[in-house]
Design an enzyme around this catalytic site. Structure first.
Site, PDB file in Angstrom:
ATOM      1  N   LEU A 108       0.251   7.785   0.885  1.00  0.00           N
ATOM      2  CA  LEU A 108      -0.138   8.233  -0.655  1.00  0.00           C
ATOM      3  C   LEU A 108      -0.879   9.472  -0.756  1.00  0.00           C
ATOM      4  O   LEU A 108      -1.266   9.996   0.323  1.00  0.00           O
ATOM      5  CB  LEU A 108      -1.245   7.047  -1.178  1.00  0.00           C
ATOM      6  N   HIS A 124      -4.392   0.998  12.543  1.00  0.00           N
ATOM      7  CA  HIS A 124      -3.358   1.755  13.097  1.00  0.00           C
ATOM      8  C   HIS A 124      -3.142   1.182  14.337  1.00  0.00           C
ATOM      9  O   HIS A 124      -4.229   1.035  15.431  1.00  0.00           O
ATOM     10  CB  HIS A 124      -3.730   3.102  13.110  1.00  0.00           C
ATOM     11  N   ASP A 160      -3.099   8.979   9.430  1.00  0.00           N
ATOM     12  CA  ASP A 160      -3.938   8.583  10.696  1.00  0.00           C
ATOM     13  C   ASP A 160      -4.882   9.507  11.330  1.00  0.00           C
ATOM     14  O   ASP A 160      -5.033   9.758  12.567  1.00  0.00           O
ATOM     15  CB  ASP A 160      -2.714   8.416  11.688  1.00  0.00           C
TER      16      ASP A 160
HETATM   17  C1  GRF Z   1      -0.073  -3.260  11.836  1.00  0.00           C
HETATM   18  O1  GRF Z   1       0.203  -3.028  13.204  1.00  0.00           O
HETATM   19  C2  GRF Z   1      -0.704  -2.160  11.405  1.00  0.00           C
HETATM   20  O2  GRF Z   1      -1.802  -1.584  12.138  1.00  0.00           O
HETATM   21  C3  GRF Z   1       0.381  -1.428  10.943  1.00  0.00           C
HETATM   22  O3  GRF Z   1       1.259  -2.024  10.472  1.00  0.00           O
HETATM   23  C4  GRF Z   1       1.166  -3.204  11.032  1.00  0.00           C
HETATM   24  C5  GRF Z   1       1.076  -4.352   9.998  1.00  0.00           C
HETATM   25  O4  GRF Z   1       1.373  -5.634  10.516  1.00  0.00           O
HETATM   26  N1  GRF Z   1      -0.201  -0.259  10.193  1.00  0.00           N
HETATM   27  P1  GRF Z   1       1.650  -6.973   9.361  1.00  0.00           P
HETATM   28  O5  GRF Z   1       2.711  -6.602   8.500  1.00  0.00           O
HETATM   29  O6  GRF Z   1       0.374  -7.209   8.891  1.00  0.00           O
HETATM   30  O7  GRF Z   1       1.961  -8.242  10.231  1.00  0.00           O
END
Ligand code: GRF
Length: 206
Positions: A108, A124, A160
Site C-alpha cells: 500500500l 513477517h 518490511d
Molecule cells: C504469514 O507468514 C505472514 O507473516 C505473511 O503471510 C503469512 C500469512 O499466513 N506475511 P496466513 O494466510 O494467515 O495463514
C-alpha cells in the site's frame, strides 16, 4: 445513581480502547493468522481483503465485517495510490484507529501511513532485517541459515521495514521444505502477533 455512572465514564482514561472495536486486519490468503487474532478476542471491527480468499470466510464465521476491496490489476499499470485510497476510505468508514496486516498481498502507498501514523503493524516470516520480501521463507531456506523466525514490526512506506516490536527464532530442520518451515513459523506467529497487538493497543510494549 446517574451521577455515579457519569463519574465512572469521566474517570476512564481518554485513550481507553479496551471496550470498542478499533482494529482492522488486512489479509489476502489462508487467514490462519487472522483466525488467531480473532480467537484472541482482539477488538477487530473489520477485515479487509484485496481478493477472494479463505480469510473472508474466517472473518464471516467469527461474525466480523468483511470488506472486499478488490484489486483488479496486477500488471505494471496498477494505480497503487488510487487503490490505497479505496482501502483508506474503507478503514475510515469503519472507524478503526489501528491496522494489522496479516499476509496482505498488496503493497500500500503513503496514504495509508499518513492516515494511521505509527499505527500500522505487520508480521513477517523471517528475522528482519534479514530476508525481506514476499519469499522470505524460501530465501532463508536457500541461504542455508540454521535459524530463522518471525518479526512483528511497525509498518512504514518501505516494505518490511520499520521499528521492530517483537521477534521469535525458529530452528530450520534438515528435512524442511518451504511449506514445512513456513507452517512452523506461522505457528509461532499465531501466538506472537495477537499478543503483540494486544500489548500495542494497551500501550504496554517496552
Ligand atoms: C504469514 O507468514 C505472514 O507473516 C505473511 O503471510 C503469512 C500469512 O499466513 N506475511 P496466513 O494466510 O494467515 O495463514
Amino acid at each position: 445513581m446517574g451521577s455515579t455512572s457519569l463519574v465512572a465514564v469521566a474517570d476512564r482514561p481518554a485513550d481507553s480502547r479496551a471496550d470498542r472495536p478499533t482494529l482492522a486486519v488486512l489479509a489476502s490468503g489462508t487467514g490462519s493468522i487472522l483466525e488467531a487474532i480473532l480467537a484472541a478476542g482482539l477488538p477487530v471491527a473489520v477485515v479487509v481483503v484485496d481478493r477472494r480468499c479463505p480469510a473472508e470466510k474466517r472473518a464471516a464465521d467469527a461474525g466480523v465485517a468483511v470488506e472486499l476491496v478488490e484489486r483488479e490489476d496486477f500488471g505494471p499499470g496498477f494505480d497503487r495510490d488510487a487503490y490505497t485510497g479505496r482501502v483508506v476510505d474503507t478503514l475510515r468508514r469503519h472507524g478503526v484507529d489501528t491496522v494489522a496486516m496479516a499476509g496482505f498481498g498488496t503493497v500500500l502507498g503513503p496514504a495509508l501511513f499518513s492516515a494511521f501514523p505509527d499505527r500500522v503493524l505487520n508480521t513477517h516470516p523471517a528475522l528482519l532485517p534479514a530476508f525481506k520480501g514476499w519469499h522470505a521463507v524460501g530465501a532463508a531456506l536457500a541461504a542455508g541459515v540454521r535459524v530463522t523466525g518471525c518479526t512483528v514490526h511497525l509498518a512504514t512506506e518501505a516494505v518490511d521495514d520499520g521499528p521492530i516490536l517483537a521477534q521469535r527464532a525458529v530452528e530450520v530442520l534438515p528435512a524442511d521444505t518451504e511449506a514445512s518451515l513456513h507452517e512452523r513459523i506461522k505457528s509461532v506467529e499465531r501466538a506472537l502477533y495477537p499478543d503483540t497487538i494486544r500489548r500495542f493497543l494497551e500501550g504496554t510494549l517496552p
